[in-house]
Motif scaffolding. Structure first.
Motif, mmCIF file in Angstrom:
data_model
loop_
_atom_site.group_PDB
_atom_site.id
_atom_site.type_symbol
_atom_site.label_atom_id
_atom_site.label_comp_id
_atom_site.label_asym_id
_atom_site.label_seq_id
_atom_site.Cartn_x
_atom_site.Cartn_y
_atom_site.Cartn_z
ATOM 1 N N LYS A 1 0.830 -1.201 0.000
ATOM 2 C CA LYS A 1 0.000 0.000 0.000
ATOM 3 C C LYS A 1 0.870 1.259 0.000
ATOM 4 N N PRO A 2 0.271 2.401 -0.329
ATOM 5 C CA PRO A 2 1.033 3.664 -0.302
ATOM 6 C C PRO A 2 1.640 3.929 1.077
ATOM 7 N N LYS A 3 2.790 4.573 1.084
ATOM 8 C CA LYS A 3 3.518 4.916 2.297
ATOM 9 C C LYS A 3 3.871 3.669 3.114
ATOM 10 N N THR A 4 4.113 2.574 2.406
ATOM 11 C CA THR A 4 4.476 1.309 3.049
ATOM 12 C C THR A 4 5.631 0.679 2.274
ATOM 13 N N VAL A 5 6.573 0.107 3.003
ATOM 14 C CA VAL A 5 7.721 -0.573 2.405
ATOM 15 C C VAL A 5 7.703 -2.029 2.866
ATOM 16 N N ARG A 6 7.869 -2.951 1.945
ATOM 17 C CA ARG A 6 7.891 -4.382 2.288
ATOM 18 C C ARG A 6 9.305 -4.788 2.690
#
Length: 312
Positions: free
Chosen positions: A211-216
């Motif tokens: 999702k936006p503003k998320t880093v895996r």
């Protein structure tokens, strides 16, 4: 003379048939152990079959390779649970018996971490806490959301979780898709082993999009060994390496935070496992145990059987 040769030939055929039956019986036992997540026992039996019944081993080569692959992964994950080579002790407390080490990694400024602790909580309830993935946010404050994506087997899980950033305007949230497996080594090794790693794809499983503003993030590996000391106390040794993909902070700060998170995670794990074990009031974990009564009855029986055999 011809009659004697015929008798000998018949005897050899009978011995070969008997040996073939014995080999197939061992293969069946090996498959049962593997299906029941008793990997340590399954791989030992696989080696015995290869040595004593090579024909049966060759006949079932695809399955035998599956056992070997799972064993090699487990052994690789567990190498950091033993020995002190390269590990630097950074935290230790006699009050709560939790110790933390770090080890520099050649390809990353982020350290691998190892934790050892004696937790005043029954093994079965520590396992309840990690099995109920969707309840992680209820007791781990740094996890804001979690989903169970698949149950490939009785003790395998594929899941997703999200770590909420305390400063989302500066640092993005983190999430991870994870494969986890519990190995039942109670009968021969006196422990339960949890193996965890990131997973990008699996047939038949739909993974959440980033999702936006998320880093895996990348969980390279994590291994957790749980050893029951008695009915109410468990020794835990864990080691792992995670790339949080944070480039705006110095590595020493990231390592310091990771150490604190490991320490607090162990405390919260034990505290909440005790709460569920005491069962003074109804809670979501108790509700899940009732809903999945067959699985938890099996798990509890395995732990109690081990404790009774060892006089706990």
């Amino acid at each position: 003379e011809g009659e004697r040769v015929n008798r000998m030939g018949g005897q050899e055929e009978q011995e070969a048939a008997t040996k073939g039956e014995e080999g197939e019986e061992m293969v069946a036992r090996c498959k049962k152990l593997f299906q029941e997540d008793c990997l340590f026992q399954a791989v030992r039996l696989e080696r015995d079959i290869a040595d004593k019944f090579p024909n049966a081993h060759s006949k079932h080569e695809a399955f035998m390779q599956q056992v070997r692959d799972a064993s090699e992964e487990a052994e690789g994950f567990c190498k950091d649970l033993q020995g002190d080579d390269g590990w630097n002790h950074v935290y230790g407390s006699k009050e709560d018996d939790i110790r933390v080490w770090y080890k520099p990694e050649a390809d990353s400024p982020i350290h691998a971490l190892r934790v050892a602790a004696t937790i005043d909580a029954p093994l079965e309830y520590l396992l309840v806490m990690v099995n109920e993935i969707t309840l992680f946010p209820s007791w781990l404050p740094f996890i804001s959301d979690s989903e169970l994506l698949s149950k490939p087997s009785k003790c395998e899980r594929v899941c997703w979780w999200k770590i909420k950033s305390p400063l989302p305007a500066i640092f993005s949230h983190r999430d991870s898709c994870v494969y986890g497996r519990a190995i039942d080594g109670l009968d021969e090794d006196g422990c339960v082993l949890l193996l965890i790693r990131s997973l990008e794809e699996m047939e038949g499983v739909t993974f959440p999009e980033v999702k936006p503003k998320t880093v895996r993030i990348d969980i390279k590996y994590a291994a957790v060994k749980l050893i029951p000391i008695n009915n109410n106390k468990t020794k835990v040794v864990a080691a792992g390496s995670v790339d949080p993909k944070i480039h705006k902070l110095p590595s020493w700060l990231i390592n310091w935070v990771a150490t604190k998170v490991c320490y607090m995670g162990v405390i919260l794990w034990g505290r909440n496992a005790r709460r569920v074990a005491e069962g003074k009031k109804d809670c979501p974990h108790r509700q899940r145990m009732r809903e999945d009564a067959e699985f938890y009855a099996w798990m509890s029986a395995r732990v109690h059987s081990f404790n009774e055999r060892n006089g706990h």
